[in-house]
Structures are given as C-alpha cells and as structure tokens.
Enzyme design. Sequence first.
Site, mmCIF file in Angstrom:
data_model
loop_
_atom_site.group_PDB
_atom_site.id
_atom_site.type_symbol
_atom_site.label_atom_id
_atom_site.label_comp_id
_atom_site.label_asym_id
_atom_site.label_seq_id
_atom_site.Cartn_x
_atom_site.Cartn_y
_atom_site.Cartn_z
ATOM 1 N N GLU A 511 2.019 -4.751 -0.070
ATOM 2 C CA GLU A 511 1.116 -3.931 -0.882
ATOM 3 C C GLU A 511 -0.097 -4.747 -1.310
ATOM 4 O OE1 GLU A 511 2.297 -1.575 -4.801
ATOM 5 O OE2 GLU A 511 2.193 -3.740 -5.093
ATOM 6 N N ASP A 707 4.425 3.826 -9.113
ATOM 7 C CA ASP A 707 3.872 4.193 -7.814
ATOM 8 C C ASP A 707 2.909 5.375 -7.947
ATOM 9 O OD1 ASP A 707 5.274 2.225 -6.511
ATOM 10 O OD2 ASP A 707 6.168 3.560 -5.018
#
Length: 839
Positions: A511, A707
Amino acid sequence: MSLRNAILLLSLTMASFSVPAQNPVIRDQFSADPTARVFNDRMYLYPSHDIPGATEKLKEWFCMADYHVFSSDNLCDWTDHGVIVSQERVPWVDAGSYTMWAPECVRKGDRYYFYFPAAPKGGERGFKVGVAVSGSPEGPFMPMPKPIDGIDGIDPCVLVDDDGASYIYWAGMGLRGARLADDMMALASEPVLFEGLPEGFKEGPFVFKRDGKYYFTFPWVQDKTETLAYAMGDSPLGPFEFKGLIMDQWPDGCWTNHHSIVEWRGQWYLFYHHNDYSPDFDKNRSVRIDTLAFNDDGTIRKVTPTLRGVGVSDARRRIHIDRYSDISPKHAAIDFLDHSDRFKGWKTVLSRRGAWVRYDRVDFGDRPVTHVTARVKSPSGGTLEVYAGGMDSDSLIARMTLPRSGRWTDVTMPVTASPQGVGDLFVRLAGGKGVEVDWIGFDALPWEAGAFESGTYRNLFSEAGYSEAEISQRLEEIYNSLFHGPDKIYFEVGDSMAYISDIKNRDVRTEGMSYGMMVAVQLDKKDVFDRLWRWSRRYMQHQSGEREGYFAWSCSIDGKPNSYGAASDGELYFITSLIFASNRWGNDTGINYLAEAQRIVDQSMLKVGKTHAAPLINLEHRLITFTPDNYGGTFTDPSYHVPAFYEVWARYLDDGRSGFWSDCAKRSREYLHACVHPVTGLTPDYSNYDGSLTGRKGIVGDAFRFDSWRVPMNIALDYSWSCADGEWQRDYANRLQNFLYSRGIDDFKDQYNVDGSDVERVLDAGGYRTLRHSLGLVATSAAASLVSTDMIGREFVTRFWDARHEPYEDGYFDAYYDGLLRLFAFMHLSGNYRVITPR
C-alpha cells in the site's frame, strides 16, 4: 476581509464547460445524420462524423471518415464510446474517399447490425451499403467483407417489424426499400421504388411503426434547403400517402437536414441536425433533439426547432442560458465565446438595461439552494436579477452586483429566496450595459467534464481564495514532512533503493510503496520513484512460482516477508503508477516501466485455477478482489475500487485488453452504487461482490473503518478524471458530507456502522483503541468537495486546509496513513493529481 471570507468570490481562471440538456447535444465534435435507437432502456445515438476537408477536393464538401456511437440514460449527458467503424478497416471501402455518410443500427436477436454507405474500391462510381455486426450496441463492430448486393445508394434505414421480418430502405435515384434476409446481410426481395411522394430531391428515409401504421419520413428539398417530410401507410413497403412536413426548411440557409424518430419512456423524440458550430459552412453539422407529438388521427405535429432542447436541467449544475427558451426582443443577443474555437460554446450578451433571457425546466429539487453563481464579463459593472417562475417581484431570488471586469469572472452571492421543484429561470439585466453571461448555477458547482476529456483540473483551494503561492508552499511542506522531515516515512537504502514504512506497525507495505510511487510520478520525482520500485521488485515481488508477479503485502524493513500473500490495492497502484512513469519518463532510462506493468497484469491473468493465487480481478464479476491469495478471491474491499485507473489501463497499458478494462471500470462503478449506504454514504471495509455486507464476525468487516476512509477520495478521483458517473457521484458526495456534517464538522469520528450508528467495538491503530477525529478522514472527506453540490463542501475544504498533522491529545501520531491520505487529498484539491499522458 480576505477573499476566502468574502461573500463575493471571484475566479478569473476557471475553465468553462458546457452543461447538458441543450442543443446541440454533442459538443466536442461535429455530428450529423443521427439515427437514435433504444437498446436495454438506454438511448444510443449513431451519427455520421463531419470533419474538415481532408483533401483539396473535399474542402467545400462533406468529408466523413468514421463513426462514433454515443449513449445516454437521460438525453442530457452523453457518453462517447469512441470509433466503431472507420473507412480504413472496411475491406470493400475506398479508404481515401471520406464517404462514410448517414448510418443505421438495429438489433435482431442478440446481435446488433450497423449499416453504412461508402464509396467502394476499384474506382466504381456511386455508393454501396455495408453492414458490421456486434454483440453489443457499443461495439466492437466487425465489418463484413462485402457490401449488400442490390443496393446502390446512401442513407440506409432498417425496420424490424413486430413479426420479426426486417426491411431496409435507402436513397439513390429515388427512395427505395426491400425485405432483408433473415441473416440481415442480403436482400430477400426485389427493391421497390416508392412513388406518390412530392416532386423534388429526397434522401435519408427513416421508417418507424406506431399504432399499426407505418411512417415513411425523409428530408425533402422544398425550395432551396431541406425540410423533413413524411407519408403514412399500412404496409412496410407501401404504398405511402404523403401527409406533410415534420419540420420546415432552415431559414438561415443550412442546406441539409437528416433525422430519426424514436419513442422512449413514453415520449417521442425527433433527432435531427443543424450547423450550429459552423454557421459559415453547412457541411459541418451537429445533432439536436426536440420532442415530437401526434394528432388524434395519427398525423405528426410540426416540430419547431429549439436551442433549449429536451430534458430537465439541474439547478446545481451550470446552466447555459444562451440555449434559451425565450429572449427579450431587444438588447439581448447570442454570440460565440471564442470564434476561433466554437466548440467552447456561446454567451448571452445583454447590452441594455431590461434585456432578459428565459430558460425553462430547471429543477431546484426539494433542498433549498443557498447561493447563486454567474460567470460574467462586465467591463462597466452592473446588476443581474435572477427570478424563478416569473419576472415579478415575488419571483426574485437574487440580485447580483457585478464587479467591473473585462475578464470572465465568477460572482457568487447568497439567494434571498429559495425556489423548489421544477420551474422557469429568468435572468434580467437591471443595471449597467454590455454584460456578457456564460452560465449561471446554484450552490457548489463541480466541473462537468473529466480530465480525460478536458485536460484540466480543478483547484478548490484557489476557488476558496488561497493564493497560488500559498498552495504551492503548503504542498511542498506536506511532501517534505513525509519524505524528508523528522517524522518521515521514506528511507533510502544505499545508492539505488528506498522504502516507505508504516512506522506505527514497523513494517513496509505494498500500500505505502505503491502510494509513494504514485506521489513520486505525479510530482515528477523520478529518483524517488525508481528507488521505491527497485526495493519493491527486489524484496516484495514474487519472481517465480504460483504467485509470480504479485507482491508480498507486508515485509520487515530488512526486506524479509511478514506475509507472502498479496493485497490487491498494492498491485492496483503499482500498475497505474508504472503506466504513468512510462508516459512521463519513457522506458529507456534503465527501467522499462510499461513492461513491468504489463508483466504484473499478464501474470495475474494466468492465475486461473492456481492453488495459492487467483487473478487480481475476479473474472466472473470483473471486480477487484480483496486479495487474490487463497480464499481472498471471494470478496472485495470498497476502498480498492478506483474505476478511473482501469480507464488509464484501457488507454495506455497496451496489453490487448482495453475492452476488458473499460468494462471493469463500468462494473466497478455499478458495484459502488450497490455498496454505498443510501442515506449516510458510508461503506464497509469489506463487502460481497454484489455490494452486500459480508456478515463476517470479525471486528473489521461490516463497519466503516480505516480502509473505507479512502472511498470518498477514490470517487472524487473518478469524477475528476472521467466524470462518467457524475449524477450518482454528486449525490454520493452530498450524502457523505451531509452525514459527517450532521455529526459535527469538527467532531465526526473515524468509525461508524454503515447506517451511521455507533460501532460496538472500536478497532485499534498502533496500539491505541479510541475513536478520534482523524486527519486521514478529514482529508478524504474534503476531497469529496470536488464532486459535491452542497455549499458545506467549502467548509470541509477550509477545515482540511487548517488541519495540522501532529500528535493527538493522547499522544498517538500516525505519520504513515494520515500523512499519505493528507498528501493525496491535498494533491486532488489543488489540481495536482493528474492523468499523465504519453510525452
């Protein structure tokens, strides 16, 4: 008082975009000879495509090389699906003739048949008619190798009758028709010449059926230019009795007209063309739409062409009043904004006090508007009055004081009354002279075209009154704090590598690495990009085995994997940032960026049936997986959905799958519709592919948590770049911001159930378990202001500008996630997060 706090907000730099629901409907290219068809309850438009003369011979004549297809769900916003047939790709067509004239498309069974005329190869005179076939109304269409035997002419039209029989009509030495064979590619009867029609030149037949009657319609030169005329009969091949005109000839001398007539959702429409964008050359035309109605005996009521067109205009979008419904008889006129580029549209010129324009069917909705904005040029200053419903004192909703300015200026003022529902809008010059108006709209007004189309990006900080110097300095400060400051997350290793660490979890994640690469390519920092990629490729990417091409989602800072499985958002960003690096820097400076992106994708597509890895994209649903590893291919993560990235892949990945990626973008947008809560706008961290909650018993799955903070920023990016789902995305941004605003713009928390209720258990971060007003969510919810139409969006922007990245009261500090989301959101809101096109 600073500009950002003033009631009157001026912007001298914002680009002007056309608003929908006005004539002409295709505004970035010429379009003519429109055939409209309804497929799957969606309107499709198949016009010809005028271009400037490509040869000396054609400089003063019709010149057409290809066909586009457009579609709409509201007759207002039209999607260009691109070229479906071109003269270079039809085996029998003379590729230098530029004779791709008026087309047709129909559906029979599960196939779509596109008919078109063109000049054949071999020097043969005249036109032939060919057919191309597709499984989708948007294409791709496969042209047949030969034209249809027995047709020498132009302007094909096909009627598929109620009994399944099909008929084709065309023009050439008169108007003719014949029955088509069952395969739709050959004649099944001898052509019929239709007689009993008026004398004079006729072309472009269009035949439709209504209440058991067949309508044979056609352009007819009555005097010097074409009218639209019609006849009626009881059989698809006549005889037909002439009835009269549908539309008179053009008073301004435009030679041609060409049309189609279609019913959709209970209303009949006439599609036709005029040379709006080319008043001095009537071989460059543009498609228009107006409503059509019938008399009790079935005859057609004559249509008067309008500039206003069809549809209802949203008050919270830019309304171009130059496409008026009515205009004052004196002192009001319409002119092009830029005579050197007429596709920029028109302006309204109010030269004297009392001049006015009426624009009908404006929907103010059931939520009161609070502000009105007009884009004006007023060298001597002036006053505009804005009315809704009528032009009397009771209907006045705003009186706008215009500054003296010879440049286009956006003037925003509060309204004194707030209409609701659908009504007419009036704009009147109450003081001053020589005032020009580009558009008018209410509340926040997001841009109407994505950067893929426009090449421009919105700077909401500038619109809020911050100077370019302030904005640039703040962006540099945020970047430096993450990459070079005392709380940095970027660490160089030796001469050629670097990693980004999630400090609080003491690891390196795909990420963060892929986010860092995206930041680097956006800000043109090649050394940073290359270092991050080299570390990622060496330590994280699997070079062999069933996971080849994928990346271990978490590693220690020495490169040892903490987990061998992939997290799909990392691959998503790796691929897109590598494509952008290829476009920005080329592939010959030591890293072949495009080949690396293609390798990830190609390896992913080879994973069908593997034990430890599945394709990155679930091939059944065409949606990204939460993880392609083991069981993870069974559900998805809303925050992984960035539809515009697939649009980038379709354009620039060059892997032979552009149609697949475009469909993935479409499916991803549809998924978000199902996943987002209809009231709060919140999303869960995980969901099933149909958007439903997973029902997972773990703490993360069915709630809005860390998220999900990314979803508003991702949707804002998709709107900014593609604007392909604008109506829903604007509603989404309003829902989300209104929910957070209702919880206190300075107090909303970072975890909720998707219905907005409080979570029973709080997910911890970095060892701290508490709800907080997190900077990451402050940032991404502000990014949604790129999309929202509510004025509270401006408050989110200023709150984000004022927010600081520093420890919370309990000492918790997230340099990594809060920091990266803050940087991304700032790039978005300052217009610095862009589609990087090939150099």
